[in-house]
Enzyme design. Structure first.
Site, PDB file in Angstrom:
ATOM      1  N   CYS A 168      19.028  -7.336  -5.928  1.00  0.00           N
ATOM      2  CA  CYS A 168      19.248  -6.346  -4.856  1.00  0.00           C
ATOM      3  C   CYS A 168      18.357  -6.644  -3.666  1.00  0.00           C
ATOM      4  O   CYS A 168      18.696  -6.334  -2.525  1.00  0.00           O
ATOM      5  CB  CYS A 168      18.867  -4.940  -5.310  1.00  0.00           C
ATOM      6  SG  CYS A 168      19.823  -4.309  -6.662  1.00  0.00           S
ATOM      7  N   HIS A 211      26.923  -0.884  -8.373  1.00  0.00           N
ATOM      8  CA  HIS A 211      27.394  -2.083  -7.671  1.00  0.00           C
ATOM      9  C   HIS A 211      27.762  -3.116  -8.735  1.00  0.00           C
ATOM     10  O   HIS A 211      27.167  -3.130  -9.824  1.00  0.00           O
ATOM     11  CB  HIS A 211      26.284  -2.704  -6.797  1.00  0.00           C
ATOM     12  CG  HIS A 211      25.891  -1.880  -5.618  1.00  0.00           C
ATOM     13  ND1 HIS A 211      24.583  -1.631  -5.280  1.00  0.00           N
ATOM     14  CD2 HIS A 211      26.638  -1.259  -4.685  1.00  0.00           C
ATOM     15  CE1 HIS A 211      24.536  -0.892  -4.194  1.00  0.00           C
ATOM     16  NE2 HIS A 211      25.768  -0.639  -3.810  1.00  0.00           N
ATOM     17  N   GLU A 238      29.676  -1.943   0.523  1.00  0.00           N
ATOM     18  CA  GLU A 238      28.263  -2.056   0.135  1.00  0.00           C
ATOM     19  C   GLU A 238      27.760  -3.493   0.204  1.00  0.00           C
ATOM     20  O   GLU A 238      26.773  -3.870  -0.430  1.00  0.00           O
ATOM     21  CB  GLU A 238      28.067  -1.458  -1.260  1.00  0.00           C
ATOM     22  CG  GLU A 238      28.461   0.013  -1.338  1.00  0.00           C
ATOM     23  CD  GLU A 238      27.329   1.011  -1.074  1.00  0.00           C
ATOM     24  OE1 GLU A 238      26.184   0.713  -1.412  1.00  0.00           O
ATOM     25  OE2 GLU A 238      27.609   2.099  -0.524  1.00  0.00           O
TER      26      GLU A 238
END
Ligand code: SUG
Length: 442
Positions: free
Chosen positions: A370, A249, A177
């Site tokens: 993000c 995450h 990711e």
């Protein structure tokens, strides 16, 4: 040229015209909780651009990554839909609405997931390396990497300076990711650093609960292909407790920059072991400054709801201590606001907290951190990349004009079934690409 001329450039994702609340991400509480709500793509993109403007005004070098082309008609064709664009969209809306949502996802806005980046000071060949993330855990996100690789290769095309790697194999053992599970620590950006990779599971391991989206094998493979020095690289396991509480995450419970690591007590499976490994790896380079937030002061659930850690931790021009650029939700959550007030009154490495409104993205689980991909760049590297995506206020104005002229201010998931909306999305993106000098990008 001195080490000081090397800076961290934030490449924010420009939020695309199809931003919607599709409820596509299992384990992401905001995405699940807001599924089916009406989104406002125009406001979303303007909020993102205002965040970029704030940093440009403060004197940071700020970049932008354009949205990927959506709807992804190639994906619908791969899923067996044929005929004209209109026929494909209508047929998918009728028989496979989930696939249509995936084809329309604007998830490339969260550029922390676009790639993992290792600055040239850390790599054996002295090049700046990027590895596009395969994002194989979620269907809609697994579609991003081919175009992300193309975008990165277009922006950073000089092979002598940059190494752009395609995604790891599309298998759950290599689930990756990107920079959302990666932190670089150093004394100053231009000096050699320590790279921390955080994984949620081993390849082949089956875990219960919410998906652990990063494997140790993926992190190790990236460290290898970037040519990182083993003694300056640390691998740490994310705590299952954090993942199962909704920290899909590591950057939902941890952020670091320079010598400072700001993290929740339950971020890592073995906190003491992780800190000891980081101190060893930093030997002779810098002294680690850990700032751990105890669960007793900020319960994990509040950390995740407020996105305290999904903040940008920045060396703000003209300020002695670091600045935490946090989402307004952190200000609105009692425990995190109180923690921030106490923290800045103390004499730790973080001296100020500034709040920023990115609510449209937050409702899909994407905070300030993000929305940006950090790339530490020397002056030569900055000069040899595509200049169109480096922003000043005039360019931000131009992008905002395109957004105001071409984006909707209301979008429901049911609107995706209208083939005319696809044309709107293509036209909006073409306007943005032209403002960035990227007309040729596919
Ligand atoms: O992958 N949300 C993203 C949010 C990514 C946040 N990134 C970082 N933490 N770095 C995700 O879960 C929601 C889309 C939807 O539900 O339609 C989504 O993909």
């Amino acid at each position: 040229m001195s080490l000081h001329d090397t800076v961290e450039v934030n490449f924010d994702g420009l939020i695309g015209p199809s931003h919607n609340y599709g409820g596509m991400s299992d384990g992401n509480l905001a995405s699940q909780g807001n599924a089916g709500e009406v989104s406002n793509p125009r406001e979303a993109a303007l909020q993102g651009l205002e965040k970029m403007r704030l940093l440009v005004k403060a004197g940071f070098v700020q970049g932008v990554l354009p949205p990927l082309e959506r709807p992804n008609l190639g994906f619908l064709a791969d899923a067996g839909f044929g005929g004209s664009d209109k026929q494909m969209i209508e047929a998918a809306a009728k028989s496979e609405p989930r696939l249509l949502k995936a084809a329309y996802s604007a998830s490339s806005m969260w550029t922390a997931n676009a790639a993992t980046v290792s600055p040239s000071a850390d790599t054996t060949d002295g090049r700046l390396h990027f590895s596009a993330a395969n994002l194989s855990s979620m269907l809609h996100r697994s579609l991003e990497h081919p175009e992300t690789t193309t975008t990165l290769a277009t922006l950073f095309e000089d092979d002598g300076a940059f190494g752009v790697h395609g995604a790891l194999p599309m298998h759950e053992d290599f689930s990756d990711e990107g920079a959302a599970n990666h932190v670089r620590l150093c004394r100053e950006h231009g000096g050699q650093g320590v790279e921390l990779f955080v994984y949620g599971r081993e390849a082949g391991e089956s875990v219960t609960g919410f998906p652990a989206r990063q494997t140790r094998l993926a992190s190790e493979s990236i460290a290898r292909s970037h040519g990182l020095h083993a003694e300056r690289t640390v691998l740490a396991r994310q705590s299952a407790k954090a993942i199962n509480a909704g920290a899909f995450h590591n950057d939902v419970v941890c952020v670091g920059t320079l010598d400072t690591l700001f993290f929740h007590e339950y971020a890592f499976e073995d906190t003491e072991g992780t800190l000891a490994a980081l101190r060893d790896a930093a030997e002779g380079l810098f002294e680690l400054k850990p700032v751990m937030v105890p669960d007793a002061e900020v319960p994990l659930a509040d950390a995740i709801k407020s996105y305290l850690f999904n903040s940008q931790l920045l060396q703000w021009p003209g300020e002695d201590r670091l600045v935490l650029l946090a989402p307004t939700e952190t200000q609105e959550t009692d425990s995190t606001r109180a923690f921030c007030e106490r923290m800045v009154e103390g004499n730790g490495p973080i001296g100020r907290v500034q709040y920023v409104d990115v609510r449209q993205s937050m409702r899909n689980g994407g905070g300030p951190a993000c929305l940006r991909l950090r790339v530490v760049m020397t002056p030569d590297e900055r000069a040899s990349m595509h200049q169109g995506v480096l922003l000043d206020e005039t360019k931000i104005d131009a992008l905002q004009d395109v957004v105001r002229a071409t984006y909707r201010d209301r979008l429901s998931v049911s609107d995706l079934a209208d083939p005319a909306f696809a044309e709107e999305c293509f036209a909006a993106r073409a306007g943005l690409l032209s403002a960035l000098g990227l007309e040729g990008l596919v």
